[in-house]
Design a protein around this motif. Sequence first.
Motif, PDB file in Angstrom:
ATOM      1  N   GLY A   1       0.816  -1.209   0.000  1.00 32.33           N
ATOM      2  CA  GLY A   1       0.000   0.000   0.000  1.00 32.33           C
ATOM      3  C   GLY A   1       0.848   1.257   0.000  1.00 32.33           C
ATOM      4  O   GLY A   1       0.541   2.227  -0.699  1.00 32.33           O
ATOM      5  N   GLN A   2       1.921   1.237   0.774  1.00 30.03           N
ATOM      6  CA  GLN A   2       2.822   2.383   0.787  1.00 30.03           C
ATOM      7  C   GLN A   2       3.491   2.531  -0.578  1.00 30.03           C
ATOM      8  O   GLN A   2       3.709   3.640  -1.046  1.00 30.03           O
ATOM      9  CB  GLN A   2       3.884   2.237   1.881  1.00 30.03           C
ATOM     10  CG  GLN A   2       3.395   2.563   3.264  1.00 30.03           C
ATOM     11  CD  GLN A   2       2.536   1.489   3.890  1.00 30.03           C
ATOM     12  OE1 GLN A   2       2.461   0.380   3.405  1.00 30.03           O
ATOM     13  NE2 GLN A   2       1.879   1.814   4.968  1.00 30.03           N
TER      14      GLN A   2
ATOM     15  N   TRP B   1       0.005  -1.967  11.598  1.00 24.89           N
ATOM     16  CA  TRP B   1       0.443  -0.576  11.512  1.00 24.89           C
ATOM     17  C   TRP B   1       0.541  -0.136  10.050  1.00 24.89           C
ATOM     18  O   TRP B   1       0.160   0.978   9.695  1.00 24.89           O
ATOM     19  CB  TRP B   1       1.779  -0.422  12.231  1.00 24.89           C
ATOM     20  CG  TRP B   1       2.324   0.971  12.315  1.00 24.89           C
ATOM     21  CD1 TRP B   1       1.687   2.137  11.989  1.00 24.89           C
ATOM     22  CD2 TRP B   1       3.621   1.341  12.748  1.00 24.89           C
ATOM     23  NE1 TRP B   1       2.519   3.201  12.206  1.00 24.89           N
ATOM     24  CE2 TRP B   1       3.716   2.746  12.664  1.00 24.89           C
ATOM     25  CE3 TRP B   1       4.723   0.620  13.199  1.00 24.89           C
ATOM     26  CZ2 TRP B   1       4.867   3.431  13.017  1.00 24.89           C
ATOM     27  CZ3 TRP B   1       5.864   1.315  13.555  1.00 24.89           C
ATOM     28  CH2 TRP B   1       5.927   2.701  13.470  1.00 24.89           C
ATOM     29  N   ALA B   2       1.036  -1.018   9.183  1.00 20.87           N
ATOM     30  CA  ALA B   2       1.148  -0.699   7.758  1.00 20.87           C
ATOM     31  C   ALA B   2      -0.232  -0.461   7.148  1.00 20.87           C
ATOM     32  O   ALA B   2      -0.416   0.465   6.345  1.00 20.87           O
ATOM     33  CB  ALA B   2       1.859  -1.830   7.017  1.00 20.87           C
ATOM     34  N   ILE B   3      -1.196  -1.271   7.536  1.00 15.95           N
ATOM     35  CA  ILE B   3      -2.563  -1.110   7.019  1.00 15.95           C
ATOM     36  C   ILE B   3      -3.148   0.222   7.464  1.00 15.95           C
ATOM     37  O   ILE B   3      -3.689   0.991   6.658  1.00 15.95           O
ATOM     38  CB  ILE B   3      -3.452  -2.286   7.482  1.00 15.95           C
ATOM     39  CG1 ILE B   3      -2.969  -3.599   6.852  1.00 15.95           C
ATOM     40  CG2 ILE B   3      -4.920  -2.022   7.129  1.00 15.95           C
ATOM     41  CD1 ILE B   3      -3.577  -4.838   7.465  1.00 15.95           C
ATOM     42  N   ILE B   4      -3.021   0.519   8.750  1.00 15.79           N
ATOM     43  CA  ILE B   4      -3.564   1.769   9.289  1.00 15.79           C
ATOM     44  C   ILE B   4      -2.833   2.970   8.709  1.00 15.79           C
ATOM     45  O   ILE B   4      -3.448   3.996   8.377  1.00 15.79           O
ATOM     46  CB  ILE B   4      -3.503   1.746  10.825  1.00 15.79           C
ATOM     47  CG1 ILE B   4      -4.458   0.672  11.365  1.00 15.79           C
ATOM     48  CG2 ILE B   4      -3.837   3.106  11.415  1.00 15.79           C
ATOM     49  CD1 ILE B   4      -4.271   0.358  12.831  1.00 15.79           C
ATOM     50  N   ASP B   5      -1.510   2.860   8.576  1.00 15.68           N
ATOM     51  CA  ASP B   5      -0.715   3.955   8.026  1.00 15.68           C
ATOM     52  C   ASP B   5      -1.140   4.289   6.595  1.00 15.68           C
ATOM     53  O   ASP B   5      -1.246   5.457   6.233  1.00 15.68           O
ATOM     54  CB  ASP B   5       0.771   3.579   8.070  1.00 15.68           C
ATOM     55  CG  ASP B   5       1.662   4.670   7.504  1.00 15.68           C
ATOM     56  OD1 ASP B   5       1.645   5.789   8.053  1.00 15.68           O
ATOM     57  OD2 ASP B   5       2.358   4.400   6.509  1.00 15.68           O
ATOM     58  N   ALA B   6      -1.396   3.271   5.799  1.00 21.09           N
ATOM     59  CA  ALA B   6      -1.833   3.512   4.415  1.00 21.09           C
ATOM     60  C   ALA B   6      -3.224   4.135   4.381  1.00 21.09           C
ATOM     61  O   ALA B   6      -3.493   4.998   3.557  1.00 21.09           O
ATOM     62  CB  ALA B   6      -1.815   2.202   3.629  1.00 21.09           C
TER      63      ALA B   6
END
Length: 74
Positions: free
Chosen positions: A23-24, A62-67
């Motif tokens: 996603g990033q 965290w990666a999911i929420i960050d995206a």
Amino acid sequence: MSGQGSGGNVIAALCNVFIPGLGQLVQGRILAALIFFLVCVAGYATWWLVVPGIIAVIAHLWAIIDAAKFRSGV
């Protein structure tokens, strides 16, 4: 991409569900994508040590929420 909650951020968050950091990468944040991917892969690869597996799960979420919450600087 517009901002938090935009369709692009939803797509980026969904990409992260399948591959951490993707996603990033879709959002054009290469360094963040690489860090999330490497932390998750290393943690999932050493899941039998328990703690790295827990760290990987936290980093994945965290990666999911960050995206999903990303706001571009434009």
